[in-house]
Write a protein that holds these residues in place. Structure first.
Motif, PDB file in Angstrom:
ATOM      1  N   GLY A 117       0.820  -1.204   0.000  1.00  0.00           N
ATOM      2  CA  GLY A 117       0.000   0.000   0.000  1.00  0.00           C
ATOM      3  C   GLY A 117       0.856   1.256   0.000  1.00  0.00           C
ATOM      4  N   THR A 118       1.953   1.201   0.731  1.00  0.00           N
ATOM      5  CA  THR A 118       2.869   2.342   0.793  1.00  0.00           C
ATOM      6  C   THR A 118       3.366   2.719  -0.600  1.00  0.00           C
ATOM      7  N   TYR A 144      -3.930   7.396   7.426  1.00  0.00           N
ATOM      8  CA  TYR A 144      -2.615   6.795   7.214  1.00  0.00           C
ATOM      9  C   TYR A 144      -2.540   6.344   5.771  1.00  0.00           C
ATOM     10  N   HIS A 145      -1.457   6.737   5.108  1.00  0.00           N
ATOM     11  CA  HIS A 145      -1.304   6.353   3.704  1.00  0.00           C
ATOM     12  C   HIS A 145       0.007   5.622   3.487  1.00  0.00           C
ATOM     13  N   GLY A 146       0.444   4.842   4.484  1.00  0.00           N
ATOM     14  CA  GLY A 146       1.739   4.190   4.374  1.00  0.00           C
ATOM     15  C   GLY A 146       2.817   5.126   4.877  1.00  0.00           C
ATOM     16  N   ASN A 211      -7.683   4.165  10.062  1.00  0.00           N
ATOM     17  CA  ASN A 211      -6.398   4.171  10.753  1.00  0.00           C
ATOM     18  C   ASN A 211      -6.369   5.139  11.930  1.00  0.00           C
ATOM     19  N   ASP A 239      -7.537   6.719  -1.179  1.00  0.00           N
ATOM     20  CA  ASP A 239      -6.692   5.640  -0.692  1.00  0.00           C
ATOM     21  C   ASP A 239      -7.625   4.542  -0.173  1.00  0.00           C
ATOM     22  N   VAL A 241      -6.716   1.381   0.109  1.00  0.00           N
ATOM     23  CA  VAL A 241      -5.899   0.218   0.454  1.00  0.00           C
ATOM     24  C   VAL A 241      -6.651  -0.662   1.458  1.00  0.00           C
ATOM     25  N   MET A 242      -7.347  -0.029   2.401  1.00  0.00           N
ATOM     26  CA  MET A 242      -8.102  -0.794   3.386  1.00  0.00           C
ATOM     27  C   MET A 242      -9.552  -1.032   2.947  1.00  0.00           C
ATOM     28  N   LYS A 267      -3.792  -4.619   0.515  1.00  0.00           N
ATOM     29  CA  LYS A 267      -4.469  -5.540   1.439  1.00  0.00           C
ATOM     30  C   LYS A 267      -5.282  -6.625   0.704  1.00  0.00           C
TER      31      LYS A 267
HETATM   32  C1  LIG Z   1      -2.425  -0.318   5.302  1.00  0.00           C
HETATM   33  C2  LIG Z   1      -2.626   0.965   4.621  1.00  0.00           C
HETATM   34  C3  LIG Z   1      -1.624   1.552   3.829  1.00  0.00           C
HETATM   35  C4  LIG Z   1      -0.237   0.999   3.756  1.00  0.00           C
HETATM   36  O1  LIG Z   1      -0.183  -0.270   3.178  1.00  0.00           O
HETATM   37  P1  LIG Z   1       1.129  -1.172   3.437  1.00  0.00           P
HETATM   38  O2  LIG Z   1       0.864  -2.383   2.596  1.00  0.00           O
HETATM   39  O3  LIG Z   1       1.171  -1.435   4.908  1.00  0.00           O
HETATM   40  O4  LIG Z   1       2.293  -0.400   2.973  1.00  0.00           O
HETATM   41  C5  LIG Z   1      -1.921   2.691   3.135  1.00  0.00           C
HETATM   42  N1  LIG Z   1      -3.139   3.245   3.207  1.00  0.00           N
HETATM   43  C6  LIG Z   1      -4.130   2.730   3.950  1.00  0.00           C
HETATM   44  C7  LIG Z   1      -5.474   3.383   3.974  1.00  0.00           C
HETATM   45  C8  LIG Z   1      -3.902   1.580   4.702  1.00  0.00           C
HETATM   46  O5  LIG Z   1      -4.873   1.096   5.474  1.00  0.00           O
END
Ligand SMILES: *Cc1c(COP(=O)(O)O)cnc(C)c1O
Length: 429
Positions: A117-118, A144-146, A211, A239, A241-242, A267
């Motif tokens: 995600g980072t 949180y964005h990594g 986060n 973002d 990712v989650m 994720k």
């Molecule tokens: C987990 C997360 C990240 C980072 O992902 P990693 O795989 O841990 O680097 C970035 N943004 C959001 C919203 C997250 O929940």
């Protein structure tokens, strides 16, 4: 509960791995505990090195929406493994997963795979800057964005858990182009866009913030981000990712009906293997090398094992009523936890979107990072430790979301609620 083996492993780890862990929150330091070393996991259960089993609501911090060791994922990975683990040349699996992502998320016309995600958010920011020719980025406190430099400002997750505003090692000049605003604060966003809109490359946001605990977007917040970024020629980056494939198959953007310019994923699309992705409008994505001038690369990007896990996971998520069923289970869990607190006369606020939830020890609404920070963290620690002792694996920080998976059944959830009732009674003042 005997945790001797975990203790011994932690001592060994501490000597050679900073803090004994490869990601900070796992250390469980802020809740006055130590990490649980895992032997294996199956379904919604996770088993430690001492043979203790726990009902798992961390789900590897989000990916395990099907539960652990899902047979279709294990089969897919095992059969691909026999063909080799990485080629550094393209395979059909990358196209299949990319097609699934494009089908699932209408705002994504093209997508690039990365390994975390980072990497996804870092690359999306670079692309937004390259595309717009502007430097300034806007984020929101508690998101949180990594851990890329530019994004470690007022960040959530581990950064919030450790109560640090940023991080040493990030030069001031690197974050001088980052503005961090309060989440859900429409007025402050309008003000910033009025003053600086024409210099803003992009606005990055967790459309559902997971986060800082779990915080849902207020009505009108995401809509305002969409409208004003469009007016100012800035890109809107979700973002997800989650939230991607978590709150709905099409992510939070399908839930709220908003179309960002770019989306970051991670994720769940990796099904428990290291994968991230960023995608968006074709016109923007065509700026990435080798098609365009914005550079981004990766030795292991799109590797077949991770792609296979992602494809197998997404395939399962297409089952009819998958998300409805998950939603009901998560609702049962959160109502049970809130009820347990109320019976013990303890103030809590429960937030939930789909199968992501957050429990805060406070009598107030939690709509942003400031609200989340003023909750009773000592009470949270006591609750966490009590629940762990009773076989429930909750995130060891109030600044993390809890996840329900398809493998949790009603009995597991009710077992957790019963434990919560006892623990809450013990916390009664
Ligand atoms: C987990 C997360 C990240 C980072 O992902 P990693 O795989 O841990 O680097 C970035 N943004 C959001 C919203 C997250 O929940």
């Amino acid at each position: 509960m005997n945790r001797e083996n975990s203790k011994k492993l932690f001592v060994r780890a501490l000597d050679i791995i900073p803090g004994g862990v490869n990601s900070p929150v796992r250390a469980c330091k802020n809740v006055g505990n130590e990490p649980t070393f895992i032997d294996h996991a199956q379904g919604c259960m996770i088993f430690d090195e001492d043979g203790n089993g726990y009902i798992d609501y961390i789900g590897s911090w989000g990916p395990m929406i099907l539960g652990h060791s899902h047979p279709s994922v294990i089969d897919a990975v095992s059969s691909v493994l026999k063909r080799g683990t990485s080629f550094g040349a393209p395979t059909d699996l990358e196209i299949i997963l990319a097609e699934m992502v494009v089908d699932a998320v209408p705002s994504i016309e093209m997508v690039r795979m990365v390994n975390s995600g980072t990497e996804a958010t870092m690359s999306a920011i670079r692309l937004a800057r390259g595309f717009t020719g502007r430097d300034t980025i806007v984020k929101f406190d508690g998101c949180y964005h990594g851990h890329a430099d530019a994004l470690l400002v007022e960040a959530g997750s581990g950064v919030a858990t450790l109560s640090i505003p940023g991080s040493p090692g990030v030069p001031k000049s690197f974050v001088s182009h980052t503005l961090s605003l309060p989440y859900n604060d429409i007025d402050s966003f309008i003000e910033v866009m009025e003053k600086r809109g024409e210099n803003i490359a992009c606005v990055i946001v967790e459309p559902v913030a997971g986060n800082m605990g779990l915080v849902a977007p207020k009505h009108g917040f995401l809509e305002t981000l969409r409208d004003l970024t469009k007016q100012n020629g800035s890109l809107l980056i979700f973002d997800e990712v989650m939230t991607g494939f978590r709150v709905a198959y099409g992510g939070a953007q399908s839930l709220y009906g908003i179309s960002p310019d770019m989306t970051c994923l991670g994720k769940i699309i990796g099904g428990g293997l290291p994968v991230g992705a960023y995608g968006g409008r074709r016109e923007i994505m065509e700026h990435i090398a080798p098609q365009g001038p914005v550079y981004q690369a990766g030795t292991l990007s799109g590797n077949p094992v991770a792609m296979a896990a992602g494809i197998a996971t997404l395939t399962q998520l297409k089952a009819p009523d998958f998300y409805d069923t998950l939603d009901k289970k998560a609702d049962r869990l959160l109502s049970g936890l809130v009820n347990a607190a109320e019976k013990a006369e303890i103030n809590v606020t429960g937030n939930r979107v789909g199968s992501m939830l957050g429990l805060f020890f406070t009598d107030r609404e939690v709509l942003n990072f400031d609200n989340a920070k003023t909750c009773d963290l000592e009470m949270f620690s006591a609750f966490y430790n009590g629940m762990l002792e009773k076989g429930n694996f909750l995130a060891p920080s109030q600044f993390e979301a809890l996840f329900v998976s398809a493998a949790h059944d009603t009995e597991h959830i009710d077992t957790t609620i019963t434990a919560a009732k006892e623990v809450m009674q013990g916390l009664r003042k």
